[in-house]
Design an enzyme around this catalytic site. Structure first.
Site, PDB file in Angstrom:
ATOM      1  N   LYS A   1      16.764  24.752  -1.818  1.00 54.96           N
ATOM      2  CA  LYS A   1      15.525  24.242  -1.962  1.00 54.96           C
ATOM      3  C   LYS A   1      15.597  23.008  -2.982  1.00 54.96           C
ATOM      4  CE  LYS A   1      14.206  28.563  -3.505  1.00 54.96           C
ATOM      5  NZ  LYS A   1      15.048  29.552  -2.871  1.00 54.96           N
TER       6      LYS A   1
ATOM      7  N   ASP B   1      32.042  35.952  -0.699  1.00 53.05           N
ATOM      8  CA  ASP B   1      31.782  35.687  -2.199  1.00 53.05           C
ATOM      9  C   ASP B   1      33.144  35.412  -2.933  1.00 53.05           C
ATOM     10  OD1 ASP B   1      29.477  34.963  -3.414  1.00 53.05           O
ATOM     11  OD2 ASP B   1      28.725  37.070  -2.954  1.00 53.05           O
TER      12      ASP B   1
ATOM     13  N   GLU C   1      30.184  34.068 -10.405  1.00 55.76           N
ATOM     14  CA  GLU C   1      29.539  35.426 -10.275  1.00 55.76           C
ATOM     15  C   GLU C   1      30.226  36.723 -10.055  1.00 55.76           C
ATOM     16  OE1 GLU C   1      26.300  35.129  -7.067  1.00 55.76           O
ATOM     17  OE2 GLU C   1      25.438  36.952  -7.842  1.00 55.76           O
TER      18      GLU C   1
ATOM     19  N   ASP D   1      28.408  29.600  -8.134  1.00 59.48           N
ATOM     20  CA  ASP D   1      27.960  30.632  -7.233  1.00 59.48           C
ATOM     21  C   ASP D   1      28.520  30.426  -5.884  1.00 59.48           C
ATOM     22  OD1 ASP D   1      26.648  32.489  -6.029  1.00 59.48           O
ATOM     23  OD2 ASP D   1      24.459  31.956  -6.733  1.00 59.48           O
TER      24      ASP D   1
ATOM     25  N   ARG E   1       9.164  28.530  -8.950  1.00 59.69           N
ATOM     26  CA  ARG E   1       9.799  29.901  -8.836  1.00 59.69           C
ATOM     27  C   ARG E   1       9.343  30.477 -10.025  1.00 59.69           C
ATOM     28  NH1 ARG E   1      15.036  31.356  -6.778  1.00 59.69           N
ATOM     29  NH2 ARG E   1      15.887  33.083  -7.759  1.00 59.69           N
TER      30      ARG E   1
ATOM     31  N   ASP F   1      22.735  30.025 -10.583  1.00 66.10           N
ATOM     32  CA  ASP F   1      21.735  29.935  -9.603  1.00 66.10           C
ATOM     33  C   ASP F   1      20.951  28.570  -9.767  1.00 66.10           C
ATOM     34  OD1 ASP F   1      21.916  32.012  -8.006  1.00 66.10           O
ATOM     35  OD2 ASP F   1      20.774  33.560  -9.287  1.00 66.10           O
TER      36      ASP F   1
ATOM     37  N   THR G   1      22.519  35.088  -0.802  1.00 61.70           N
ATOM     38  CA  THR G   1      23.092  35.895   0.183  1.00 61.70           C
ATOM     39  C   THR G   1      22.301  36.286   1.395  1.00 61.70           C
ATOM     40  OG1 THR G   1      22.348  37.592  -1.400  1.00 61.70           O
ATOM     41  CG2 THR G   1      24.409  36.466  -1.483  1.00 61.70           C
TER      42      THR G   1
ATOM     43  N   ILE H   1      28.576  32.180  -2.953  1.00 57.38           N
ATOM     44  CA  ILE H   1      27.426  32.131  -1.971  1.00 57.38           C
ATOM     45  C   ILE H   1      26.008  32.498  -2.678  1.00 57.38           C
ATOM     46  CG2 ILE H   1      26.643  33.261   0.111  1.00 57.38           C
ATOM     47  CD1 ILE H   1      29.239  33.983   0.900  1.00 57.38           C
ATOM     48  N   ASP H   2      25.211  31.326  -2.848  1.00 58.98           N
ATOM     49  CA  ASP H   2      24.052  31.677  -3.502  1.00 58.98           C
ATOM     50  C   ASP H   2      22.777  31.797  -2.172  1.00 58.98           C
ATOM     51  OD1 ASP H   2      21.823  31.541  -5.041  1.00 58.98           O
ATOM     52  OD2 ASP H   2      21.598  29.461  -4.872  1.00 58.98           O
TER      53      ASP H   2
ATOM     54  N   SER I   1      18.221  30.297  -1.622  1.00 55.97           N
ATOM     55  CA  SER I   1      19.012  29.389  -2.078  1.00 55.97           C
ATOM     56  C   SER I   1      18.800  28.104  -2.837  1.00 55.97           C
ATOM     57  CB  SER I   1      20.578  29.346  -1.165  1.00 55.97           C
ATOM     58  OG  SER I   1      20.323  28.125  -0.564  1.00 55.97           O
TER      59      SER I   1
ATOM     60  N   HIS J   1      12.139  37.887  -5.696  1.00 59.17           N
ATOM     61  CA  HIS J   1      12.811  36.753  -6.548  1.00 59.17           C
ATOM     62  C   HIS J   1      11.958  35.849  -7.179  1.00 59.17           C
ATOM     63  CE1 HIS J   1      16.973  37.304  -4.303  1.00 59.17           C
ATOM     64  NE2 HIS J   1      16.757  38.447  -4.944  1.00 59.17           N
TER      65      HIS J   1
HETATM   66  N1  PPS Z   1      14.372  39.673  -9.860  1.00 57.58           N
HETATM   67  C1  PPS Z   1      14.953  38.414  -9.508  1.00 57.58           C
HETATM   68  N2  PPS Z   1      14.010  37.215  -9.822  1.00 57.58           N
HETATM   69  C2  PPS Z   1      14.650  36.018  -9.738  1.00 57.58           C
HETATM   70  N3  PPS Z   1      15.724  36.065  -9.153  1.00 57.58           N
HETATM   71  C3  PPS Z   1      16.574  36.946  -8.655  1.00 57.58           C
HETATM   72  C4  PPS Z   1      16.096  38.161  -9.040  1.00 57.58           C
HETATM   73  N4  PPS Z   1      16.927  38.926  -8.518  1.00 57.58           N
HETATM   74  C5  PPS Z   1      17.985  38.315  -8.125  1.00 57.58           C
HETATM   75  N5  PPS Z   1      17.722  37.042  -8.167  1.00 57.58           N
HETATM   76  C6  PPS Z   1      18.401  35.719  -7.738  1.00 57.58           C
HETATM   77  O1  PPS Z   1      17.941  34.788  -6.886  1.00 57.58           O
HETATM   78  C7  PPS Z   1      18.996  34.261  -6.178  1.00 57.58           C
HETATM   79  C8  PPS Z   1      18.702  33.530  -4.690  1.00 57.58           C
HETATM   80  O2  PPS Z   1      17.367  33.151  -5.061  1.00 57.58           O
HETATM   81  P1  PPS Z   1      16.500  32.807  -3.743  1.00 57.58           P
HETATM   82  O3  PPS Z   1      15.268  32.432  -4.326  1.00 57.58           O
HETATM   83  O4  PPS Z   1      17.379  31.569  -3.137  1.00 57.58           O
HETATM   84  O5  PPS Z   1      16.297  34.093  -2.946  1.00 57.58           O
HETATM   85  S1  PPS Z   1      17.388  34.459  -1.663  1.00 57.58           S
HETATM   86  O6  PPS Z   1      18.514  35.623  -2.704  1.00 57.58           O
HETATM   87  O7  PPS Z   1      18.393  33.567  -1.215  1.00 57.58           O
HETATM   88  O8  PPS Z   1      16.723  35.226  -0.890  1.00 57.58           O
HETATM   89  C9  PPS Z   1      20.019  35.341  -6.007  1.00 57.58           C
HETATM   90  O9  PPS Z   1      21.200  34.735  -5.920  1.00 57.58           O
HETATM   91  P2  PPS Z   1      22.293  35.238  -4.888  1.00 57.58           P
HETATM   92  O10 PPS Z   1      22.793  36.674  -5.446  1.00 57.58           O
HETATM   93  O11 PPS Z   1      23.600  34.550  -5.030  1.00 57.58           O
HETATM   94  O12 PPS Z   1      21.705  35.259  -3.507  1.00 57.58           O
HETATM   95  C10 PPS Z   1      19.965  36.060  -7.369  1.00 57.58           C
HETATM   96  O13 PPS Z   1      20.701  35.572  -8.285  1.00 57.58           O
HETATM   97 MG    MG Z   2      22.756  32.999  -6.484  1.00 59.84          MG
END
Ligand code: PPS
Ligand code: MG
Length: 353
Positions: free
Chosen positions: A267, A45, A68, A133, A281, A294, A138, A135-136, A264, A240
């Site tokens: 999708k 990141d 981020e 972002d 979502r 995101d 993670t 690394i989206d 990420s 999420h």
């Molecule tokens: N509670 C909640 N609700 C919705 N979204 C959330 C939540 N918590 C975190 N995040 C954000 O989801 C980002 C990634 O979404 P994804 O759907 O791809 O899921 S994953 O993290 O890759 O598993 C993820 O981005 P990254 O942290 O870059 O992976 C988060 O910013």
């Molecule tokens: Mg992200």
């Protein structure tokens, strides 16, 4: 505005940062996948954010960046800082001309920390602001599954340029979706795709590994003739987005295929090129606000590929408010022709909760 320089810089910056994330995965994450070690994400990141912001600042010094990460913890952790610097300093594009477009390598550790910290914009409705972002997805990154390096330019609150580097998606736009999720994709052949879009100019894909500035091929969402045959994508993480609500919506639409779960913004890229059809979502938490980084790139790429992206009430995603999408709840992305059908069912399911 054609935004051709912005597009070029964004594509190359994402490409360079993607190389760094792959190195981190192979040097760090692969050995720690079974343990709960988050350090590869931290290193990747910070490193990717530094490389991208440095390129933005060299080309567009007055632009702001919403990133981020911020570097304060790094300034005190010399070991981690030096580890990241080693990677950042050692990551170049193989094409010297392209590297020049980015303004060349970062000069020093201090310049790297400053670049990371320059991602501190509060966002907003005025001026040129990049959303980043590094690394989206993670969790996907750590699993060897899908993740994305995401960069978008907003001008006065509207997304004008969007780029997504997806190192573990198949290059082939026609590759079936279900083969791409879940298991370790990192060493598979034919992987790594770069999605791009410029407002009003359509969306493209091209291999992420192509040197320099090859032109991409146009991508389009698939025409959905029969919604019962549609493929919908959702997060892997049940925390999420609401797998339950999404399942109820699919059932009401008589969609028989199981969902494709993928981490990420990969999708958004996947439905934009017609490998899937719908991205749902729906919020699990009433208080969580989605982050602009995101969604900004994916929102534009899907819309430029012939899709519609709204929240669960049918409002366009509003990137002009700050670092979060505070005026929106959830995301519903689908081809224009069927979006209203999907949205109706989304509203129906949510109203019964
Ligand atoms: N509670 C909640 N609700 C919705 N979204 C959330 C939540 N918590 C975190 N995040 C954000 O989801 C980002 C990634 O979404 P994804 O759907 O791809 O899921 S994953 O993290 O890759 O598993 C993820 O981005 P990254 O942290 O870059 O992976 C988060 O910013
Ligand atoms: Mg992200």
């Amino acid at each position: 505005m054609s935004y051709s320089k912005e597009l070029k810089v964004a594509q190359l910056a994402v490409q360079r940062a993607s190389i760094l994330t792959k190195k981190v995965f192979h040097e760090k994450a692969k050995g720690t996948l079974s343990k709960d070690d988050k350090s590869p994400v931290t290193i990747g990141d910070f490193g990717a954010q530094a490389l991208i912001i440095a390129a933005i600042k060299k080309n567009f010094p007055d632009d702001q960046v919403v990133g981020e990460e911020e570097a304060s913890s790094l300034r005190d952790d010399v070991k981690l800082r030096d580890q990241i610097w080693g990677l950042v300093d050692g990551t170049r594009l193989s094409d010297a001309e392209a590297e020049k477009v980015l303004g060349g390598p970062i000069e020093s550790v201090e310049a790297m920390l400053d670049a990371i910290d320059a991602g501190n914009s509060a966002g907003g409705a005025k001026g040129r602001i990049w959303a980043l972002d590094p690394i989206d997805g993670t969790k996907g990154f750590l699993r060897g599954g899908q993740y994305a390096v995401c960069l978008a330019l907003m001008v006065d609150g509207d997304v004008k340029v969007g780029v997504l580097g997806c190192p573990n998606l198949p290059i082939d736009d026609a590759a079936p979706l279900d083969a791409t999720s879940g298991v370790d994709q990192t060493d598979a052949e034919g992987k790594g795709v770069l999605f791009s879009a410029v407002y009003g100019q359509g969306a493209t894909s091209r291999p992420l590994s192509v040197a320099g500035l090859a032109k991409g091929q146009s991508i389009h969402m698939k025409e959905v003739k029969d919604i019962t045959q549609a493929t919908f994508c959702e997060s892997v993480e049940a925390g999420h987005s609401s797998h339950g609500d999404q399942h109820a919506i699919a059932t009401k639409l008589n969609i028989s295929k199981p969902s494709v779960r993928m981490d990420s913004q990969a999708k958004y890229g996947s439905i934009a090129r017609g490998a899937g059809d719908i991205y749902l979502r729906l919020p699990v938490s009433a208080t969580y606000q989605e982050k602009i980084w995101d969604h900004a790139s994916g929102d534009l790429i899907v819309r430029e590929a012939g899709g519609e992206v709204t929240d669960s009430l049918g409002k366009r995603l509003d990137f002009s408010i700050g670092r979060t999408l505070s005026a929106n709840k959830g995301v519903v992305a689908a081809p224009k022709a069927v979006h209203s059908t999907v949205l109706e069912v989304v509203k129906e399911v949510l109203s019964k909760k």
